[in-house]
Enzyme design. Structure first.
Site, mmCIF file in Angstrom:
data_model
loop_
_atom_site.group_PDB
_atom_site.id
_atom_site.type_symbol
_atom_site.label_atom_id
_atom_site.label_comp_id
_atom_site.label_asym_id
_atom_site.label_seq_id
_atom_site.Cartn_x
_atom_site.Cartn_y
_atom_site.Cartn_z
ATOM 1 N N TYR A 108 38.208 33.184 108.107
ATOM 2 C CA TYR A 108 38.449 33.993 107.173
ATOM 3 C C TYR A 108 39.569 35.153 108.022
ATOM 4 O O TYR A 108 40.425 36.037 107.644
ATOM 5 C CB TYR A 108 37.331 34.504 106.281
ATOM 6 N N ASP B 120 49.145 29.245 115.451
ATOM 7 C CA ASP B 120 50.413 28.255 115.639
ATOM 8 C C ASP B 120 50.593 27.454 116.783
ATOM 9 O O ASP B 120 52.057 26.397 116.480
ATOM 10 C CB ASP B 120 51.217 29.988 115.793
ATOM 11 N N CYS C 61 33.167 16.258 112.107
ATOM 12 C CA CYS C 61 33.252 17.775 112.802
ATOM 13 C C CYS C 61 31.086 17.643 112.165
ATOM 14 O O CYS C 61 30.460 16.686 112.264
ATOM 15 C CB CYS C 61 33.324 18.729 113.078
ATOM 16 N N GLN D 165 28.159 15.221 110.935
ATOM 17 C CA GLN D 165 26.644 15.328 110.925
ATOM 18 C C GLN D 165 26.213 15.558 109.605
ATOM 19 O O GLN D 165 25.623 14.749 109.615
ATOM 20 C CB GLN D 165 26.977 17.122 111.578
ATOM 21 N N HIS E 183 37.760 16.315 116.628
ATOM 22 C CA HIS E 183 38.374 17.266 115.512
ATOM 23 C C HIS E 183 39.790 15.730 115.680
ATOM 24 O O HIS E 183 40.916 16.467 116.009
ATOM 25 C CB HIS E 183 39.003 18.733 115.400
ATOM 26 N N GLU F 271 42.521 15.925 113.265
ATOM 27 C CA GLU F 271 43.443 16.520 112.381
ATOM 28 C C GLU F 271 44.493 17.554 113.764
ATOM 29 O O GLU F 271 45.353 18.051 113.778
ATOM 30 C CB GLU F 271 42.530 17.825 111.489
HETATM 31 N N1 GLN Z 1 28.442 23.539 113.735
HETATM 32 C C1 GLN Z 1 28.550 21.838 114.368
HETATM 33 C C2 GLN Z 1 28.500 22.298 115.422
HETATM 34 O O1 GLN Z 1 28.731 23.236 116.316
HETATM 35 C C3 GLN Z 1 29.966 21.265 113.226
HETATM 36 C C4 GLN Z 1 30.653 22.703 114.811
HETATM 37 C C5 GLN Z 1 32.007 22.116 114.172
HETATM 38 O O2 GLN Z 1 32.274 21.332 112.773
HETATM 39 N N2 GLN Z 1 33.606 22.399 114.696
HETATM 40 O O3 GLN Z 1 27.928 21.274 116.555
#
Ligand code: GLN
Length: 539
Positions: A54, A71, A385, A389, A511, A513
């Site tokens: 945020y 950026d 991520c 999970q 990730h 993305e």
């Molecule tokens: N909170 C989870 C972890 O630390 C996932 C982290 C995330 O989504 N970047 O493993």
């Protein structure tokens, strides 16, 4: 010799210095120069890794595991070149280096001061990037707005570098705002004049003005800006609001920003920029033949920047599939405390669902509910991520029937820690920079959805998390139909899970993305959008 371009901001923040820097870099790269971009953030945090999304939007992670400003994502998406820790610095990191050096005795006998010690350290960091990598041009974006107290050491460094290197080797571009007063039906130059005066107070005369505006700049306005801000008329560049960030390089080309920069720095105007691939992408982006509606289930939805790279990856993947991707943010907490029927009703109109990364307990139940809906109804699902999970937790709870299965991030006392900390993470007490960060190898199972998407057997992807799939449950889970289709060859950690008997259900611990670019859209996003399109057609 490396040339240096600084991009400063005036009048207000959020004018898009990152996009202007990336667009100029793109044009110079397309003319055959070796270019990179660096961002200096004036805040005291050592890096943005501990900031709430945020506060500062998404935290972007580089291959070398640096947690950086978002950026850098734009730089990579535009230039298709990886960045590193050296591309992002904060005041906190600069001070930390100087203070550590002081403790080591590097300045024995001296009073350590902002000038010269902090400014020298900033200068060293700017030049290091150029020297180590043989770049022709380094573009350095100074975060913040001219006039901020925190920006002063950076501006002083810039003044010194310009004095030392000369104007041919060090150029200053000032990005400013030309507001339109509706009542007067006029564009106003005064805030820009003030902002340039403020820069002059620090001893810096900008060479080029890039003017953000909602209306075209007339020749009269350009002349006025040139006269009062002491620049040539040709160096007043209009940056009119664009339909998409990907139009900006083309707009800057029309305004000749790259040509002005080359002339001022006495660089050869080698060839016209080769933007064929870029234009091909824009063509597809602007002429979609279909559309899909994707739900983005997350908890930082109030701020679009929190999922910046995910949004941009959808833009790239949409262009490849020649379809418009409408991303609908859904707050995961809205999918909690209501009946399953209600959840199905909320999600029924989407062609695919992405469950976002995140931290902490809030909104977890909603994510799990959305995943159950995808699994049971054959809706394309992509978990990233925390999203992956949650997919594993959902599967363990509802398919294996282990009702108290949980991530220890959410329930530290669970008897079934299906997602857990590895021993090396358990020892860690400090929060900054201690997650599993950066690029790791992953081997893909032949014939899996992931392998088909990547068309490769070995990949590298970027991580940012503490918790992991608990391999004690692997056999049970695989027997029940969820496959671990991506494994880290060194640690044996599960990096990708998918459900065999489902059109497209893929969860990734990393990730993806962060690695999608205009030139190389991410294969998993491309495959997810393709699956969503197919789902839409078959319904
Ligand atoms: N909170 C989870 C972890 O630390 C996932 C982290 C995330 O989504 N970047 O493993």
């Amino acid at each position: 010799m490396t040339k240096y371009i600084f991009v400063t901001g005036g009048v207000t923040s959020s004018l898009g210095k990152g996009i202007i820097s990336a667009s100029l870099a793109k044009l110079l790269q397309a003319r055959g120069f070796k270019v990179t971009i660096q961002k200096f953030d004036p805040y005291i945090n050592v890096d943005p890794g501990t900031l709430n999304p945020y506060e500062h939007g998404e935290c972007y992670v580089t291959d070398d595991g640096a947690e950086t400003d978002l950026d850098l994502g734009h730089y990579e998406r535009f230039l298709n070149n990886p960045t590193s820790q050296a591309n992002n610095l904060t005041t906190g990191r600069i001070y930390q280096t100087v203070i550590n050096k002081e403790r080591d005795g590097a300045y024995l006998g001296k009073t350590v001061q902002v000038i010269p010690h902090i400014t020298d350290e900033i200068k060293r960091r700017v030049q290091l990037l150029g020297e180590n990598n043989n770049y022709d041009i380094i573009i350095t974006e100074l975060g913040g707005t001219v006039g901020d107290i925190e920006s002063l050491p950076y501006l002083e460094t810039l003044r010194q570098m310009r004095w030392e290197l000369g104007p041919d080797n060090c150029l200053v571009i000032h990005l400013t705002l030309i507001p339109y007063l509706n009542a007067a039906k006029e564009l106003k130059t005064k805030p820009t004049q003030h902002s340039v005066k403020e820069m002059l107070n620090t001893g810096i005369q900008p060479d080029v003005l890039v003017c953000r505006t909602e209306h075209a700049l007339s020749m009269e306005i350009r002349r006025k800006l040139a006269l009062f801000c002491n620049v040539d008329v040709g160096s007043v560049i209009e940056a009119i609001d664009a339909e998409s960030i990907y139009d900006v390089p083309i707009l800057m080309l029309k305004e000749k920003l790259d040509a002005v920069v080359l002339t001022k720095m006495r660089l050869p105007d080698r060839k016209e920029p080769d933007l064929r691939k870029w234009k091909e992408f824009l063509g597809k982006l602007k002429n979609p033949t279909g559309e899909v509606n994707i739900a983005l289930v997350g908890k930082y939805n109030e701020l679009q920047d929190a999922y910046k790279s995910i949004h941009e990856s959808f833009v790239h993947a949409g262009a490849v599939n020649e379809c418009k991707v409408n991303v609908h943010p859904i707050h995961s907490e809205k999918l909690e405390g209501i009946s399953y029927e209600k959840i199905c009703d909320i999600l029924k109109d989407y062609d695919g669902i992405l469950v976002a990364p995140g931290f902490g307990e809030r909104g977890i139940e909603g994510k799990i509910n959305a995943i159950r809906y995808c699994r049971e109804n054959n809706i394309p699902f992509f978990g990233i991520c925390l999203g992956m999970q949650c997919a594993v937790v959902e599967f363990t709870q509802n398919v294996l029937g282990i009702k108290d299965a949980a991530s220890t991030e959410v329930n530290p006392k669970t008897a079934n820690p299906i997602i857990d900390l590895m021993p090396d993470q358990k020892k860690i007490t400090k929060k900054g920079g201690t997650m599993r960060l950066g690029s790791y190898a992953c081997e893909l199972k032949r014939g899996s959805k992931a392998q088909k998407a990547y068309k490769a057997l070995k990949i590298n992807e970027r991580h940012r998390h503490r918790y992991e799939f608990n391999n004690q449950y692997l056999e049970q889970i695989e027997k029940a139909g969820m496959t671990a289709s991506g494994i880290n060859p060194d640690s044996n950690l599960v990096e990708i899970v998918e459900i065999k008997d489902h059109p497209w259900f893929v969860g990734v611990q990393f990730h993806p993305e962060l690695k999608s670019t205009v030139e190389v859209p991410h294969p998993l996003f491309v495959a997810f959008i393709k699956a969503s399109l197919e789902h839409k057609r078959s319904n």
